[in-house]
Enzyme design. Structure first.
Site, mmCIF file in Angstrom:
data_model
loop_
_atom_site.group_PDB
_atom_site.id
_atom_site.type_symbol
_atom_site.label_atom_id
_atom_site.label_comp_id
_atom_site.label_asym_id
_atom_site.label_seq_id
_atom_site.Cartn_x
_atom_site.Cartn_y
_atom_site.Cartn_z
ATOM 1 N N SER A 675 15.841 79.554 -10.879
ATOM 2 C CA SER A 675 15.253 79.474 -9.542
ATOM 3 C C SER A 675 14.061 78.513 -9.536
ATOM 4 O O SER A 675 14.232 77.322 -9.778
ATOM 5 C CB SER A 675 14.863 80.884 -9.075
ATOM 6 O OG SER A 675 14.558 80.894 -7.698
ATOM 7 N N ASP A 748 25.279 81.768 -3.715
ATOM 8 C CA ASP A 748 23.825 81.954 -3.766
ATOM 9 C C ASP A 748 23.303 82.201 -2.347
ATOM 10 O O ASP A 748 23.482 81.389 -1.452
ATOM 11 C CB ASP A 748 23.170 80.705 -4.356
ATOM 12 C CG ASP A 748 21.689 80.896 -4.656
ATOM 13 O OD1 ASP A 748 21.033 81.677 -3.947
ATOM 14 O OD2 ASP A 748 21.187 80.260 -5.590
ATOM 15 N N HIS A 782 22.451 84.544 -6.283
ATOM 16 C CA HIS A 782 21.312 83.883 -6.918
ATOM 17 C C HIS A 782 21.118 84.428 -8.332
ATOM 18 O O HIS A 782 20.777 83.686 -9.256
ATOM 19 C CB HIS A 782 20.052 84.109 -6.081
ATOM 20 C CG HIS A 782 18.879 83.296 -6.523
ATOM 21 N ND1 HIS A 782 18.877 81.920 -6.512
ATOM 22 C CD2 HIS A 782 17.655 83.662 -7.003
ATOM 23 C CE1 HIS A 782 17.723 81.470 -6.949
ATOM 24 N NE2 HIS A 782 16.967 82.502 -7.265
#
Length: 810
Positions: A675, A748, A782
């Site tokens: 991330s 995601d 994610h």
């Protein structure tokens, strides 16, 4: 209804393929795009991935019962491949009517222990493949309620601990949005959201469009951060209403059920403390195509406990035009709740600055209360706050208000007398990022009130950050004179974390060390007699002898940084330096003092999830986990003004330190992150020559695609264009010459990290002749969910590190 056929029509939300595209380096300069099957990393990594998860402990309020919940391992790709509908910013399973978590939120088994007798048992009557979720203790203390999330339905179950048995009392629970059930006062029934009976077929998409989709803004400022899975058209609105609309049902423990009130999309529902009323917040139109459902308007009302309307209170507005600030809130009443220490009194907040932090006002927030019969004109103000009110903790006759201001990290605790609407005392004023002075979180007891002793003293528990690392604690506060007693503090050489305390003279805590996995213990405050309650085996025997050390080292501006170093068990001083994997995540600070505080503990046993890099210590690497990446912006400066320079300074300081220790080979160092850590990785490769290779997972790389703020950045692109451009590794893709591995979940859902971010950076690096590999993982969010997806990701990482770091040709 053929769900898969229908959702194939919505390919932007539901990926029904079980394939992914991987770009494979065939030879120098060659490019190929192929379909490959899931691969498996070396066995040392597989064993760690498949190790049992740590147990979760839940205590009844009275302290009699201990429930030990056992999480499952990673889901299979077949489980993960169930249909997922992205709607209004949510992810739901349309078959089971439940929200879909990034990580497993269920438990495969529960062990119950009677702490009075020591008897331990498992519940009878459970289905073979139970998936327990949302476990809640009965107000009576001798029972629990929970959801069973099967592959076909979401069911409500209850268990009687005295009878040692569980049974299903309701099917078709609607768990798509909000709290799906709660106990009624007394514990003889539950209030449950159920799927609408006879709701009919799923609304079909229109075959022929009826007209264009129009969005309009007539001059008012309406900035919004980037979100995924938003509504896009009238059909999406119909789907949202179809799946999220629920009927409230009161269910007795014998399964007898009756409807309560009219159906709706319920954001929140709660009983008044006396059980006479329900506070009900329903999502209402107008909906929005630019913000998720949490920002939609809500109609706030009071119902009787059986569902009869009592009072329409207020409709909160659509929150799609808030200023781009973390301190911005909606104008007017918000955050309605019951006053915990009253029979039926409502509370809510209002912002004198109308939610706009740029307005100069004396007070930022006000706390109001309203008694029966709930006439809004009869409201009374209990407290005016200097900052935004975040929480109110109620005791029998007092309250503690917690407030903070994100812009300068100010935070404050105030003790008030609600009856007279007066301030008794300011308990604490501090900077929220100063972890050394954090007094912890208040312990809540029965009825949701502050746990207090006979002298009115309250209790907190916290991480106990200190220059020697975290040492968790339980504190007792005498609010009148500010005297604080430490009842429990983790002993040196271990990490001991309190998990339950109810002022009965015993603290229950977990104990672990760098070489000992966590188990549950109890200690009597008088006499300090200690007992061990669990004896779980070491889940990671291959890490038993791994060397672990908490490092502290200076940045060139004298800011002290920290990282946790893992070394292979057989590494000795004087051995040849090792290849290195550094894993990090940048964090913003307003002061160097806060940024330089020691974080974490050297005495924690490794917790290995898919975000962890520790697996590679078994492959002969020195691993640096949680490497400090502070980004500091003091005074009028913002942290991101010098983001690139600071991450380089952070990385260089760590590399110089571990090379100087003799453990790291300067020419064989990789950097990675997930991330925002992936964003950092790409920037480090674009702007430095410190690393042999990089691993970037599920990141965002072009900040112009997140123009109204990202991470801790509140300024818009147009307010800080130079900052946005300088921080975008996409802008400098031509400078990324070290090999970069990129992975991304195809589904995601995270704000800002759209898969296209990775696709575009890959294309840019490839277009400039860089060495890069992009792996798109089907059905992954994610955070990666399936065992197959996680193992394949680790295989990719291992191959990359072996080729471009450990065996790098110099």
């Amino acid at each position: 209804m053929d769900f898969i056929r229908m959702y194939n029509l919505k390919m932007r939300r539901v990926v029904v393929s079980c394939l992914w595209l991987s770009l494979l380096p065939l030879a120098q300069g060659a490019i190929a795009q192929q379909q490959i099957k899931y691969q498996v990393p070396p066995q040392s990594i597989v064993d760690l991935v498949d190790a049992p998860r740590a147990a979760v402990y839940r205590f009844s309020t009275d302290g009699r019962w201990l429930m030990i919940l056992h999480p499952p391992g990673y889901q299979s790709i077949e489980q993960v491949a169930q249909p997922v509908l992205g709607i209004a910013g949510l992810r739901i399973n349309p078959i089971t009517n439940t929200w879909v978590a990034e990580q497993t939120d269920t438990y495969k088994a529960a062990t119950i222990r009677d702490l009075k007798t020591g008897e331990e048992f498992e519940l009878t009557g459970l289905p073979k493949d139970v998936q327990m979720a949302d476990v809640k203790w009965s107000p009576k203390g001798n029972g629990i309620a929970f959801l069973n999330k099967s592959l076909n339905d979401t069911e409500l179950w209850v268990a009687d601990l005295d009878q040692r048995s569980a049974r299903r009392i309701l099917s078709q629970v609607n768990d798509t949005y909000g709290e799906s059930f709660l106990w009624a006062k007394g514990g003889d029934a539950l209030l449950v959201r159920q799927v609408i009976r006879n709701r009919g077929p799923v609304p079909p998409p229109p075959v022929v469009p009826e007209g264009p989709i129009v969005q309009e803004n007539l001059g008012g400022k309406a900035p919004a951060r980037t979100y995924q899975n938003l509504l896009a058209n009238a059909h999406d609105e119909a789907l949202m209403e179809y799946y999220l609309t629920a009927q409230l049902v009161e269910v007795a423990l014998d399964g007898t059920a009756k409807d309560v009130g009219e159906p709706g999309i319920f954001e929140r529902v709660s009983y008044s403390p006396n059980g006479k009323y329900l506070l009900v917040e329903k999502v209402v139109r107008p909906y929005s195509y630019v913000v998720p459902i949490s920002s939609f308007p809500t109609a706030v009302a009071i119902w009787s406990a059986d569902g009869a309307p009592v009072k329409e209170l207020h409709t909160t507005p659509l929150a799609d035009n808030l200023p781009p600030s973390f301190d911005a809130v909606i104008a007017g009443p918000r955050n309605f709740a019951w006053q915990k220490n009253a029979e039926a009194t409502l509370t809510w907040l209002e912002a004198p600055d109308e939610g706009n932090p740029e307005r100069e006002v004396e007070f930022r927030d006000e706390l109001f209360a309203l008694d029966e019969p709930f006439d809004m004109q009869a409201k009374k103000k209990l407290y005016a706050a200097n900052y935004r009110i975040r929480s109110v903790y109620w005791s029998e006759d007092r309250a503690i208000v917690s407030e903070n201001w994100r812009k300068d990290r100010s935070t404050k605790l105030t003790w008030i007398d609600p009856a007279s609407a007066t301030v008794i005392k300011t308990l604490s004023t501090r900077k929220s990022e100063d972890t050394y002075t954090d007094p912890g979180n208040f312990i809540i007891g029965k009825k949701g009130l502050l746990l207090t002793d006979k002298k009115g003293r309250v209790f907190t528990t916290g991480t106990g950050a200190s220059p020697e690392g975290d040492r968790p604690f339980v504190l007792r506060w005498q609010l009148n004179d500010g005297k604080v007693d430490t009842l429990f503090k983790s002993q040196r050489g271990y990490y001991e974390e309190p998990v339950f305390f109810n002022d009965s003279g015993i603290v229950y805590f977990t104990r672990e060390s760098a070489t000992e996995s966590p188990n549950l213990f109890a200690v009597a405050l008088r006499g300090k007699k200690e007992s061990r309650l669990t004896d779980f085996p070491d889940p990671y025997p291959s890490l038993k002898s791994v060397q672990k050390q908490l490092l502290s080292y200076p940045r060139k501006d004298s800011l002290m940084l920290s990282a946790t170093l893992y070394l292979p068990a057989d590494f000795k001083k004087g051995d040849p330096p090792l290849p290195v994997l550094i894993w990090a995540y940048p964090r913003e600070f307003k002061t160097k003092a806060a940024a330089g505080q020691v974080k974490g503990s050297a005495h924690r046993y490794p917790v290995l999830a898919f975000r962890s890099p520790v697996y590679w210590v078994t492959r002969g690497y020195a691993v640096l986990d949680q490497a400090d990446m502070p980004i500091v912006g003091e005074g009028d400066s913002e942290p991101n003004d010098t983001f690139i320079q600071q991450i380089e300074d952070n990385a260089r300081a760590l590399i110089d330190y571990v090379v100087g220790m003799g453990v790291a080979d300067r020419d064989r160092i990789a950097v990675g992150g997930h991330s925002y850590g992936a964003f950092m990785t790409a920037n480090l490769l674009a702007h430095t020559d410190l690393f042999a290779a990089g691993i970037a997972r599920s990141g965002a790389y072009n900040r112009t695609l997140t123009p109204f703020g990202f991470q801790g950045e509140a300024r818009t692109y147009w307010q800080a264009k130079e900052v946005y451009d300088a921080m975008s590794p996409f802008t400098y893709a031509s400078q990324i010459k070290s090999p970069l591995l990129m992975t991304h979940g195809m589904d995601d859902e995270n704000s800002g990290t759209f898969p296209i971010q990775s696709e575009r950076l890959y294309a840019a690096i490839k277009g400039h002749g860089g060495t890069v590999r992009l792996v798109l993982l089907p059905k992954e969010f994610h955070g990666y969910r399936s065992r197959e997806g996680v193992l394949h990701t680790f295989w990719e990482q291992d191959q990359w590190l072996e080729n471009y770091v450990k065996n790098r040709k110099k």
